[in-house]
Design an enzyme around this catalytic site. Sequence first.
Site, PDB file in Angstrom:
ATOM      1  N   HIS A 105      24.776   6.094  48.383  1.00  0.00           N
ATOM      2  CA  HIS A 105      24.578   7.533  48.564  1.00  0.00           C
ATOM      3  C   HIS A 105      24.251   8.209  47.239  1.00  0.00           C
ATOM      4  O   HIS A 105      24.381   7.610  46.168  1.00  0.00           O
ATOM      5  CB  HIS A 105      25.831   8.176  49.172  1.00  0.00           C
ATOM      6  CG  HIS A 105      27.024   8.149  48.253  1.00  0.00           C
ATOM      7  ND1 HIS A 105      27.747   7.005  47.989  1.00  0.00           N
ATOM      8  CD2 HIS A 105      27.600   9.126  47.512  1.00  0.00           C
ATOM      9  CE1 HIS A 105      28.724   7.275  47.142  1.00  0.00           C
ATOM     10  NE2 HIS A 105      28.654   8.561  46.819  1.00  0.00           N
ATOM     11  N   ASP A 107      25.376  11.867  45.473  1.00  0.00           N
ATOM     12  CA  ASP A 107      26.403  12.871  45.743  1.00  0.00           C
ATOM     13  C   ASP A 107      25.815  14.191  46.224  1.00  0.00           C
ATOM     14  O   ASP A 107      24.902  14.749  45.601  1.00  0.00           O
ATOM     15  CB  ASP A 107      27.256  13.121  44.496  1.00  0.00           C
ATOM     16  CG  ASP A 107      28.168  11.934  44.189  1.00  0.00           C
ATOM     17  OD1 ASP A 107      28.544  11.212  45.133  1.00  0.00           O
ATOM     18  OD2 ASP A 107      28.496  11.739  42.999  1.00  0.00           O
ATOM     19  N   HIS A 260      24.507   5.487  44.253  1.00  0.00           N
ATOM     20  CA  HIS A 260      25.634   4.638  43.880  1.00  0.00           C
ATOM     21  C   HIS A 260      26.440   4.219  45.102  1.00  0.00           C
ATOM     22  O   HIS A 260      26.294   4.791  46.190  1.00  0.00           O
ATOM     23  CB  HIS A 260      26.506   5.303  42.824  1.00  0.00           C
ATOM     24  CG  HIS A 260      27.075   6.626  43.256  1.00  0.00           C
ATOM     25  ND1 HIS A 260      26.303   7.761  43.343  1.00  0.00           N
ATOM     26  CD2 HIS A 260      28.323   6.996  43.627  1.00  0.00           C
ATOM     27  CE1 HIS A 260      27.062   8.764  43.748  1.00  0.00           C
ATOM     28  NE2 HIS A 260      28.291   8.333  43.935  1.00  0.00           N
ATOM     29  N   ARG A 275      36.872  12.832  39.039  1.00  0.00           N
ATOM     30  CA  ARG A 275      35.432  13.159  39.062  1.00  0.00           C
ATOM     31  C   ARG A 275      35.195  14.637  38.821  1.00  0.00           C
ATOM     32  O   ARG A 275      35.876  15.485  39.399  1.00  0.00           O
ATOM     33  CB  ARG A 275      34.819  12.777  40.405  1.00  0.00           C
ATOM     34  CG  ARG A 275      33.294  12.913  40.371  1.00  0.00           C
ATOM     35  CD  ARG A 275      32.664  12.528  41.682  1.00  0.00           C
ATOM     36  NE  ARG A 275      32.218  13.715  42.379  1.00  0.00           N
ATOM     37  CZ  ARG A 275      31.743  13.718  43.616  1.00  0.00           C
ATOM     38  NH1 ARG A 275      31.676  12.595  44.298  1.00  0.00           N
ATOM     39  NH2 ARG A 275      31.347  14.831  44.179  1.00  0.00           N
TER      40      ARG A 275
HETATM   41  C1  OGA Z   1      32.055   9.281  43.676  1.00  0.00           C
HETATM   42  C2  OGA Z   1      31.945   7.917  44.202  1.00  0.00           C
HETATM   43  C3  OGA Z   1      32.443   5.717  43.465  1.00  0.00           C
HETATM   44  C4  OGA Z   1      33.611   4.929  43.027  1.00  0.00           C
HETATM   45  O1  OGA Z   1      33.032   9.566  42.968  1.00  0.00           O
HETATM   46  O2  OGA Z   1      31.143  10.073  43.916  1.00  0.00           O
HETATM   47  O3  OGA Z   1      31.102   7.646  44.997  1.00  0.00           O
HETATM   48  O4  OGA Z   1      33.385   3.772  42.633  1.00  0.00           O
HETATM   49  N1  OGA Z   1      32.788   7.048  43.646  1.00  0.00           N
HETATM   50  O5  OGA Z   1      34.736   5.429  43.080  1.00  0.00           O
HETATM   51 MN    MN Z   2      29.689   9.413  45.177  1.00  0.00          MN
END
Ligand code: OGA
Ligand code: MN
Length: 284
Positions: A105, A107, A260, A275
Amino acid sequence: MDFEITLLSNGFGAEVTGLDLSQTLSYDDFEIVRRVWFEAGVVVFRDQNLTPEHQVAFSRRFGPLIIHVLDQFQQPGQPEILLISNKKREDGTGVGFEEAGRYWHSDLSYVEKPAFGSLLYAVEIPPEGGDTMFADMRRALKTLPDETLLRITGRRGRHSYTRNFEDNEYLNSGRPAITSNQLSRIPGSTHPMVRTLTDSNDQALYVNPGFTYAIEDMDESESKALLSELFAHCTRPELIYTHKWKPRDLLCWDNRSVMHHATRFDPTHTRHMRRTTIEGDLPV
Ligand code: OGA
Ligand code: MN
């Protein structure tokens, strides 16, 4: 400050060493970091001792921060920080979004102005697993067969936070409950399938398996088949960098040019990350 930049793998991503992000970077150093980030798509900084306040202060220099719609997972007292975590409170509820993004995806592509960048800081990580994979969507576009490129040029993709999850158990497992009030704040979006990064004029493929469910003005079965073809194309191993986390890593990614995917780990271990998310422009 004296620092070094090294490339990661598969032609994208960079690691920056020699910078201490708990200090305020000079204007010049900051501008170099910004440029490296835009060019590389993903930037890794290891061994950073960052408090939530440091992370917010560094992130804010790139632009205004987005407060995530899943507000139950905020760092207490710090709404700009979304916790990605499998830690539990005493009442058994999770402090953070436990299984965030275990599918490809970008974000917030399901909002009108998706996040430009996300910064993820590792507080605690499991001894193995829990890697994060990244796919280079500029190269995905460059390596598309001409005929496929023609089929998507000028077209828009439809994005939604929920549509692809409704009948897909794999995507749906581990998704936290979302209230109707939260849902009403994310009605979905449409975006150009080929996106221009306005600072560099680079172009990237902008569709993702998590949130893109259809192509506007295209017959449903044709649209589904074309999206599957695109998703297979952009997740080929030669377009992927896999990040193996260490505690105190800060990873920054540009959601306009990479997708990612989080991976699984043994849940008896703790994975606790913070995050921050930077606002972006209307995709063009
Ligand atoms: C995010 C996500 C990936 C992870 O924080 O946007 O997709 O590895 N995390 O935690
Ligand atoms: Mn993400």
